[in-house]
Scaffold this motif. Structure first.
Motif, mmCIF file in Angstrom:
data_model
loop_
_atom_site.group_PDB
_atom_site.id
_atom_site.type_symbol
_atom_site.label_atom_id
_atom_site.label_comp_id
_atom_site.label_asym_id
_atom_site.label_seq_id
_atom_site.Cartn_x
_atom_site.Cartn_y
_atom_site.Cartn_z
ATOM 1 N N GLU A 102 0.831 -1.207 0.000
ATOM 2 C CA GLU A 102 0.000 0.000 0.000
ATOM 3 C C GLU A 102 0.864 1.255 0.000
ATOM 4 O O GLU A 102 0.605 2.204 -0.755
ATOM 5 N N LYS A 103 1.911 1.265 0.818
ATOM 6 C CA LYS A 103 2.813 2.418 0.877
ATOM 7 C C LYS A 103 3.525 2.641 -0.452
ATOM 8 O O LYS A 103 3.833 3.769 -0.835
ATOM 9 N N ALA A 104 3.797 1.550 -1.155
ATOM 10 C CA ALA A 104 4.501 1.638 -2.430
ATOM 11 C C ALA A 104 3.559 1.956 -3.591
ATOM 12 O O ALA A 104 4.005 2.099 -4.725
ATOM 13 N N GLY A 105 2.275 2.062 -3.313
ATOM 14 C CA GLY A 105 1.312 2.422 -4.345
ATOM 15 C C GLY A 105 0.719 1.255 -5.113
ATOM 16 O O GLY A 105 0.104 1.449 -6.155
ATOM 17 N N TYR A 106 0.881 0.043 -4.580
ATOM 18 C CA TYR A 106 0.332 -1.151 -5.239
ATOM 19 C C TYR A 106 -0.944 -1.581 -4.520
ATOM 20 O O TYR A 106 -0.955 -2.579 -3.788
ATOM 21 N N ASP A 107 -2.008 -0.838 -4.747
ATOM 22 C CA ASP A 107 -3.260 -1.119 -4.042
ATOM 23 C C ASP A 107 -3.783 -2.514 -4.347
ATOM 24 O O ASP A 107 -4.281 -3.211 -3.452
ATOM 25 N N HIS A 108 -3.676 -2.939 -5.617
ATOM 26 C CA HIS A 108 -4.207 -4.251 -5.992
ATOM 27 C C HIS A 108 -3.451 -5.380 -5.297
ATOM 28 O O HIS A 108 -4.030 -6.402 -4.932
ATOM 29 N N ILE A 109 -2.142 -5.184 -5.087
ATOM 30 C CA ILE A 109 -1.352 -6.202 -4.402
ATOM 31 C C ILE A 109 -1.611 -6.159 -2.901
ATOM 32 O O ILE A 109 -1.635 -7.199 -2.232
ATOM 33 N N ALA A 110 -1.843 -4.974 -2.362
ATOM 34 C CA ALA A 110 -2.196 -4.857 -0.945
ATOM 35 C C ALA A 110 -3.500 -5.602 -0.667
ATOM 36 O O ALA A 110 -3.628 -6.302 0.349
ATOM 37 N N ARG A 111 -4.453 -5.488 -1.589
ATOM 38 C CA ARG A 111 -5.724 -6.204 -1.419
ATOM 39 C C ARG A 111 -5.509 -7.713 -1.431
ATOM 40 O O ARG A 111 -6.127 -8.445 -0.652
ATOM 41 N N LEU A 112 -4.622 -8.170 -2.305
ATOM 42 C CA LEU A 112 -4.338 -9.605 -2.378
ATOM 43 C C LEU A 112 -3.687 -10.096 -1.093
ATOM 44 O O LEU A 112 -4.062 -11.151 -0.559
ATOM 45 N N PHE A 113 -2.714 -9.346 -0.578
ATOM 46 C CA PHE A 113 -2.055 -9.761 0.664
ATOM 47 C C PHE A 113 -3.044 -9.785 1.826
ATOM 48 O O PHE A 113 -3.027 -10.708 2.648
ATOM 49 N N ASN A 114 -3.911 -8.791 1.915
ATOM 50 C CA ASN A 114 -4.904 -8.777 2.996
ATOM 51 C C ASN A 114 -5.881 -9.946 2.866
ATOM 52 O O ASN A 114 -6.244 -10.591 3.859
ATOM 53 N N CYS A 115 -6.279 -10.230 1.635
ATOM 54 C CA CYS A 115 -7.186 -11.345 1.392
ATOM 55 C C CYS A 115 -6.550 -12.665 1.806
ATOM 56 O O CYS A 115 -7.180 -13.496 2.480
ATOM 57 N N THR A 116 -5.280 -12.851 1.427
ATOM 58 C CA THR A 116 -4.598 -14.110 1.748
ATOM 59 C C THR A 116 -4.317 -14.214 3.242
ATOM 60 O O THR A 116 -4.372 -15.309 3.818
ATOM 61 N N GLU A 156 -3.958 -23.441 -0.627
ATOM 62 C CA GLU A 156 -2.611 -22.875 -0.719
ATOM 63 C C GLU A 156 -2.099 -22.869 -2.154
ATOM 64 O O GLU A 156 -1.363 -21.963 -2.569
ATOM 65 N N ALA A 157 -2.473 -23.868 -2.944
ATOM 66 C CA ALA A 157 -2.053 -23.904 -4.342
ATOM 67 C C ALA A 157 -2.607 -22.710 -5.109
ATOM 68 O O ALA A 157 -1.913 -22.104 -5.936
ATOM 69 N N TYR A 158 -3.862 -22.366 -4.836
ATOM 70 C CA TYR A 158 -4.458 -21.195 -5.487
ATOM 71 C C TYR A 158 -3.811 -19.904 -4.989
ATOM 72 O O TYR A 158 -3.640 -18.946 -5.754
ATOM 73 N N HIS A 159 -3.440 -19.867 -3.708
ATOM 74 C CA HIS A 159 -2.760 -18.682 -3.182
ATOM 75 C C HIS A 159 -1.446 -18.462 -3.923
ATOM 76 O O HIS A 159 -1.106 -17.332 -4.294
ATOM 77 N N ALA A 160 -0.699 -19.536 -4.121
ATOM 78 C CA ALA A 160 0.572 -19.433 -4.851
ATOM 79 C C ALA A 160 0.332 -18.914 -6.260
ATOM 80 O O ALA A 160 1.087 -18.063 -6.768
ATOM 81 N N GLU A 161 -0.708 -19.416 -6.887
ATOM 82 C CA GLU A 161 -1.044 -18.976 -8.248
ATOM 83 C C GLU A 161 -1.364 -17.489 -8.274
ATOM 84 O O GLU A 161 -0.939 -16.759 -9.183
ATOM 85 N N ARG A 162 -2.116 -17.012 -7.289
ATOM 86 C CA ARG A 162 -2.466 -15.583 -7.230
ATOM 87 C C ARG A 162 -1.211 -14.726 -7.027
ATOM 88 O O ARG A 162 -1.070 -13.656 -7.627
ATOM 89 N N TYR A 163 -0.291 -15.191 -6.189
ATOM 90 C CA TYR A 163 0.935 -14.428 -5.945
ATOM 91 C C TYR A 163 1.800 -14.367 -7.193
ATOM 92 O O TYR A 163 2.366 -13.317 -7.526
ATOM 93 N N LEU A 164 1.942 -15.475 -7.896
ATOM 94 C CA LEU A 164 2.759 -15.486 -9.108
ATOM 95 C C LEU A 164 2.131 -14.621 -10.196
ATOM 96 O O LEU A 164 2.845 -13.935 -10.945
ATOM 97 N N ASP A 165 0.807 -14.641 -10.277
ATOM 98 C CA ASP A 165 0.117 -13.778 -11.234
ATOM 99 C C ASP A 165 0.390 -12.309 -10.905
ATOM 100 O O ASP A 165 0.673 -11.495 -11.801
ATOM 101 N N ALA A 166 0.311 -11.956 -9.627
ATOM 102 C CA ALA A 166 0.568 -10.570 -9.212
ATOM 103 C C ALA A 166 2.025 -10.188 -9.464
ATOM 104 O O ALA A 166 2.323 -9.048 -9.839
#
Length: 248
Positions: A101-115, A195-205
């Motif tokens: 969020e501080k770095a300006g990556y709102d979409h990635i911040a949402r993913l981290f909070n979701c995970t 967890e497999a889907y979480h890994a997929e979401r992180y690699l996509d991001a």
């Protein structure tokens, strides 16, 4: 649609002559209709619409990696280990959401909070079983978390999820099967698949880090599965309906 554009260009260049030949427009229109139909069918085909739940006894992706790094004990021991691992994960992801969020990556911040919230679901399920086997058992304290750059945090997250889905949880599932503990088997199975889907979401991001997206992430409240976008009807792990998911 390409044929339709070419047809329009032909009308412009031929002027009235083309305008007096309505039959020439029919193939273009037919092609356009076909293309639209194909798009509709394709969009429908791409919607995740699961009908059956995966099962550790029949699925083909429950093998433990060679040279496993997991220390395996009884199901109670394994529950405690899983809780410790998930506690570390949820703590890291919450911290890394703030970094993003501080770095300006709102979409990635949402993913981290979701995970992070997904791992809390796993913790609660495992904690309930651990307390059942050992009344009085208490959750471990959350660890200190190093804050790296956003891209490295995504890779670290993916690596952790891959370890859990290919090593830790498959190892624990085998023990639960041997002990006949069906409750633990279900909890471990659902966590392993999520967890497999979480890994997929992180690699996509990670791969699209400089391409911000407005796509929402959706969290299954039952098993911790995460879906990106609107194209689904239910959870592919536990079949919970889309209406029950939490949006991020």
């Amino acid at each position: 649609m390409k044929n339709a554009v070419v047809g329009a260009a032909a009308v412009t260049s031929l002027g009235l002559l083309a305008g007096c030949s309505p039959k020439q427009e029919e193939p273009a229109q037919a092609n356009a209709d076909t293309a639209m139909g194909d798009d509709t069918m394709s969009a429908t085909a791409n919607v995740l619409d699961p009908k059956t739940m995966p099962d550790a006894a029949t699925a083909s992706n429950f093998n433990v990696v060679e040279e496993s790094a997991t220390t395996v004990g009884t199901t109670l021991d394994n529950l405690k280990t899983a809780i410790t691992g998930e506690t570390g994960a949820t703590t890291k992801y919450a911290a890394w959401a703030k970094v993003a969020e501080k770095a300006g990556y709102d979409h990635i911040a949402r993913l981290f909070n979701c995970t992070s919230d997904a791992e809390k679901i796993h913790i609660e399920l495992e904690y309930k079983l651990a307390q059942k086997l050992e009344p009085g058992y208490q959750k471990p304290e959350p660890p200190e978390v190093p804050e790296h750059t956003v891209d490295l945090n995504l890779i670290a997250g993916a690596n952790g999820e891959i370890y859990e889905t290919s090593d830790m949880y498959p190892s624990f599932i085998k023990v639960a099967q041997e002990e006949g503990n069906n409750e633990a088997l279900q909890v471990f199975t659902r966590a392993k698949l999520a967890e497999a889907y979480h890994a997929e979401r992180y690699l996509d991001a990670y791969n699209t880090i400089d391409t911000p997206t407005d796509d929402k992430y959706y969290l299954c409240p039952i098993c911790g599965y995460i879906h990106k976008g609107e194209n689904f009807t239910a959870c592919p792990i536990c079949l919970a309906p889309k209406s029950s998911f939490t949006e991020y």
